[in-house]
Design a protein around this motif. Structure first.
Motif, PDB file in Angstrom:
ATOM      1  N   GLU A 167      71.668 -15.144  16.368  1.00 32.22           N
ATOM      2  CA  GLU A 167      70.664 -15.504  16.417  1.00 32.22           C
ATOM      3  C   GLU A 167      69.840 -14.391  15.797  1.00 32.22           C
ATOM      4  N   ARG A 168      69.454 -13.471  17.107  1.00 21.51           N
ATOM      5  CA  ARG A 168      68.415 -12.946  16.998  1.00 21.51           C
ATOM      6  C   ARG A 168      68.741 -11.376  16.011  1.00 21.51           C
ATOM      7  N   PRO A 169      67.638 -11.585  15.117  1.00 20.24           N
ATOM      8  CA  PRO A 169      67.743  -9.925  13.681  1.00 20.24           C
ATOM      9  C   PRO A 169      66.656  -9.157  14.449  1.00 20.24           C
ATOM     10  N   HIS A 170      67.697  -8.175  13.718  1.00 21.87           N
ATOM     11  CA  HIS A 170      67.244  -6.431  14.741  1.00 21.87           C
ATOM     12  C   HIS A 170      67.218  -5.602  13.690  1.00 21.87           C
ATOM     13  N   GLU A 171      65.637  -5.081  14.239  1.00 19.85           N
ATOM     14  CA  GLU A 171      65.233  -3.639  13.263  1.00 19.85           C
ATOM     15  C   GLU A 171      66.137  -2.964  12.855  1.00 19.85           C
ATOM     16  N   ALA A 172      67.567  -2.093  13.272  1.00 20.92           N
ATOM     17  CA  ALA A 172      67.417  -1.057  13.176  1.00 20.92           C
ATOM     18  C   ALA A 172      68.669  -1.631  11.960  1.00 20.92           C
ATOM     19  N   ILE A 173      68.973  -3.027  11.392  1.00 19.82           N
ATOM     20  CA  ILE A 173      69.736  -3.043  10.653  1.00 19.82           C
ATOM     21  C   ILE A 173      68.815  -4.301   9.126  1.00 19.82           C
ATOM     22  N   ASP A 174      67.866  -3.457   9.108  1.00 22.29           N
ATOM     23  CA  ASP A 174      66.649  -4.129   8.090  1.00 22.29           C
ATOM     24  C   ASP A 174      66.471  -5.744   8.263  1.00 22.29           C
ATOM     25  N   TRP A 175      66.235  -6.187  10.197  1.00 23.78           N
ATOM     26  CA  TRP A 175      66.204  -7.783  10.313  1.00 23.78           C
ATOM     27  C   TRP A 175      66.888  -8.580   9.971  1.00 23.78           C
ATOM     28  N   ASN A 176      68.062  -8.269   9.558  1.00 24.72           N
ATOM     29  CA  ASN A 176      68.948  -8.770  10.033  1.00 24.72           C
ATOM     30  C   ASN A 176      70.192  -9.088  10.772  1.00 24.72           C
ATOM     31  N   ARG A 177      70.911 -10.228  10.933  1.00 27.49           N
ATOM     32  CA  ARG A 177      71.855  -9.931  12.004  1.00 27.49           C
ATOM     33  C   ARG A 177      72.791  -9.704  12.352  1.00 27.49           C
ATOM     34  N   PRO A 178      73.276  -9.585  13.536  1.00 25.12           N
ATOM     35  CA  PRO A 178      74.683  -8.781  13.552  1.00 25.12           C
ATOM     36  C   PRO A 178      75.510  -9.178  12.811  1.00 25.12           C
ATOM     37  N   MET A 179      76.207 -10.912  12.996  1.00 21.86           N
ATOM     38  CA  MET A 179      77.280 -11.075  12.790  1.00 21.86           C
ATOM     39  C   MET A 179      77.030 -11.428  11.359  1.00 21.86           C
ATOM     40  N   GLU A 180      75.612 -11.748  10.279  1.00 23.69           N
ATOM     41  CA  GLU A 180      75.460 -11.501   8.707  1.00 23.69           C
ATOM     42  C   GLU A 180      76.431 -10.235   8.782  1.00 23.69           C
ATOM     43  N   VAL A 181      75.737  -8.568   8.897  1.00 19.95           N
ATOM     44  CA  VAL A 181      76.332  -7.142   8.650  1.00 19.95           C
ATOM     45  C   VAL A 181      77.593  -7.657   8.805  1.00 19.95           C
ATOM     46  N   HIS A 182      77.892  -7.792   9.887  1.00 21.15           N
ATOM     47  CA  HIS A 182      79.720  -7.420  10.546  1.00 21.15           C
ATOM     48  C   HIS A 182      80.667  -8.375   8.537  1.00 21.15           C
ATOM     49  N   LEU A 183      80.373  -9.822   8.421  1.00 22.90           N
ATOM     50  CA  LEU A 183      80.521 -10.573   8.386  1.00 22.90           C
ATOM     51  C   LEU A 183      80.428 -10.963   6.556  1.00 22.90           C
ATOM     52  N   GLY A 184      79.637  -9.724   6.165  1.00 27.96           N
ATOM     53  CA  GLY A 184      79.146  -8.917   5.028  1.00 27.96           C
ATOM     54  C   GLY A 184      78.035 -10.121   3.814  1.00 27.96           C
ATOM     55  N   GLN A 185      77.438 -10.767   4.566  1.00 31.81           N
ATOM     56  CA  GLN A 185      76.520 -11.814   3.963  1.00 31.81           C
ATOM     57  C   GLN A 185      75.569 -11.443   3.845  1.00 31.81           C
ATOM     58  N   ALA A 186      74.671  -9.781   4.618  1.00 30.71           N
ATOM     59  CA  ALA A 186      73.295  -9.635   4.550  1.00 30.71           C
ATOM     60  C   ALA A 186      73.994  -8.234   4.074  1.00 30.71           C
TER      61      ALA A 186
END
Length: 51
Positions: free
Chosen positions: A16-35
């Motif tokens: 649920e929580r966006p992270h500044e270190a990954i350009d305000w994306n959510r870790p799960m979205e980055v992990h799944l390649g959706q961000a």
């Protein structure tokens, strides 16, 4: 009770929580390649001159 709270925190932190270190994306979205890490996904206020 501690296990339930830890699971709630893990879900909030990773899904649920966006992270500044990954350009305000959510870790799960980055992990799944959706961000798209080149485009932050948060709204920015425009600071326009008043004069």
């Amino acid at each position: 009770m501690l296990i339930e709270r830890a699971e709630d925190y893990r879900i909030e932190y990773n899904i649920e929580r966006p992270h500044e270190a990954i350009d305000w994306n959510r870790p799960m979205e980055v992990h799944l390649g959706q961000a798209d890490l080149t485009i932050p996904n948060f709204e920015r206020e425009e600071n326009l001159p008043t004069t």
